[in-house]
Motif scaffolding. Structure first.
Motif, PDB file in Angstrom:
ATOM      1  N   SER A   1      -6.739   0.269   4.550  1.00  0.00           N
ATOM      2  CA  SER A   1      -7.184  -1.075   4.183  1.00  0.00           C
ATOM      3  C   SER A   1      -6.604  -2.111   5.134  1.00  0.00           C
ATOM      4  O   SER A   1      -5.622  -1.850   5.842  1.00  0.00           O
ATOM      5  CB  SER A   1      -6.749  -1.414   2.746  1.00  0.00           C
ATOM      6  N   ARG A   2      -7.202  -3.299   5.102  1.00  0.00           N
ATOM      7  CA  ARG A   2      -6.699  -4.424   5.882  1.00  0.00           C
ATOM      8  C   ARG A   2      -5.278  -4.744   5.450  1.00  0.00           C
ATOM      9  O   ARG A   2      -4.394  -4.992   6.278  1.00  0.00           O
ATOM     10  CB  ARG A   2      -7.597  -5.643   5.680  1.00  0.00           C
ATOM     11  N   GLN A   3      -5.051  -4.748   4.155  1.00  0.00           N
ATOM     12  CA  GLN A   3      -3.733  -5.096   3.627  1.00  0.00           C
ATOM     13  C   GLN A   3      -2.670  -4.115   4.107  1.00  0.00           C
ATOM     14  O   GLN A   3      -1.574  -4.524   4.479  1.00  0.00           O
ATOM     15  CB  GLN A   3      -3.757  -5.136   2.104  1.00  0.00           C
ATOM     16  N   ASP A   4      -2.980  -2.826   4.118  1.00  0.00           N
ATOM     17  CA  ASP A   4      -2.016  -1.832   4.602  1.00  0.00           C
ATOM     18  C   ASP A   4      -1.707  -2.050   6.083  1.00  0.00           C
ATOM     19  O   ASP A   4      -0.549  -1.971   6.502  1.00  0.00           O
ATOM     20  CB  ASP A   4      -2.542  -0.411   4.397  1.00  0.00           C
TER      21      ASP A   4
ATOM     22  N   LEU B   1      -2.037  -4.889   7.811  1.00  0.00           N
ATOM     23  CA  LEU B   1      -1.304  -6.141   7.988  1.00  0.00           C
ATOM     24  C   LEU B   1       0.142  -5.995   7.547  1.00  0.00           C
ATOM     25  O   LEU B   1       1.066  -6.445   8.232  1.00  0.00           O
ATOM     26  CB  LEU B   1      -1.995  -7.272   7.223  1.00  0.00           C
ATOM     27  N   SER B   2       0.377  -5.374   6.418  1.00  0.00           N
ATOM     28  CA  SER B   2       1.741  -5.193   5.919  1.00  0.00           C
ATOM     29  C   SER B   2       2.584  -4.408   6.925  1.00  0.00           C
ATOM     30  O   SER B   2       3.717  -4.788   7.240  1.00  0.00           O
ATOM     31  CB  SER B   2       1.699  -4.465   4.567  1.00  0.00           C
TER      32      SER B   2
ATOM     33  N   MET C   1       1.143 -12.238   0.645  1.00  0.00           N
ATOM     34  CA  MET C   1       0.535 -10.951   0.287  1.00  0.00           C
ATOM     35  C   MET C   1       0.999 -10.489  -1.076  1.00  0.00           C
ATOM     36  O   MET C   1       0.216  -9.967  -1.853  1.00  0.00           O
ATOM     37  CB  MET C   1       0.866  -9.905   1.355  1.00  0.00           C
TER      38      MET C   1
ATOM     39  N   ASN D   1      -1.269  -9.913  -4.570  1.00  0.00           N
ATOM     40  CA  ASN D   1      -1.250  -8.659  -5.335  1.00  0.00           C
ATOM     41  C   ASN D   1      -0.990  -8.882  -6.821  1.00  0.00           C
ATOM     42  O   ASN D   1      -1.337  -8.050  -7.641  1.00  0.00           O
ATOM     43  CB  ASN D   1      -0.197  -7.708  -4.778  1.00  0.00           C
TER      44      ASN D   1
END
Length: 199
Positions: A146-149, A151-152, A193, A197
């Motif tokens: 995912s994008r979030q993974d 970016l994190s 972020m 969540n």
């Protein structure tokens, strides 16, 4: 220069090339596939390999690039004017800026993008003030669901890099205002972020 011939009689030529050149692991694997195709008398498979270049080096690099692209869902086979596999264009590309200071004008950038199969990766341009480095979005990059993974992971990687420069005695290359501004921006992004969540 004569064009490479890759056929059922090419086994010795491949073996000699392997013996005369230092290989990375993916090259050895591709050459083993070619030898297996020769031993299986599979000219169709050899023609497929040959379609990727006019030299062993060109073939191995282009086949590897193509296969890495497949991991992101890129299936097109096309070549640029220098006969290298055309770089695929990542979708949903973003460029995020961190640590922009008006005094020094230096900042770090994070590039995000996804393949056609929803696999994400990142690139980065990082600056400590004067010193730094960069690498772009590429099929050779780390893969995320995912994008979030993505970016994190990237924010944490950049944070580690910047944290190592706090208090650096190399004041010519490592500008503390740039390092600290980048770390502040990273922390803001990480907090944002976490808040997203929660909802």
């Amino acid at each position: 220069m004569e064009s490479l011939v890759l056929n059922l009689q090419s086994k010795n030529q491949i073996i000699d090339y392997i013996a005369d050149n230092h290989m990375v692991s993916y090259e050895k694997g591709i050459f083993q596939e070619m030898i297996a195709a020769i031993e299986a008398k599979d000219q169709t498979q050899l023609d497929w390999f040959r379609s990727f270049g006019d030299s062993f080096r060109g073939i191995t690099m282009n086949v590897y690039a193509y296969r890495k692209g497949l991991e992101f869902g890129f299936t097109e086979i096309s070549f640029d004017k220098y006969d290298w596999l055309t770089r695929p264009v990542f979708l949903d590309r973003e460029e995020l800026t961190f640590g922009d200071t008006s005094r020094y004008g230096n900042h770090s950038l994070i590039y995000l993008g996804r393949g056609e199969n929803q696999v994400w990766t990142y690139g980065m341009s990082y600056s400590y003030g004067v010193a730094g480095g960069c690498y772009g979005l590429s099929v050779y990059g780390k893969q995320f669901k995912s994008r979030q993974d993505a970016l994190s992971h990237t924010l944490n990687e950049l944070k580690v890099m910047m944290t190592k420069k706090i208090g650096s005695k190399d004041t010519s290359n490592d500008k503390q205002p740039v390092v600290l501004a980048t770390l502040r921006d990273i922390d803001k992004a990480l907090i944002g972020m976490v808040q997203l969540n929660l909802f």
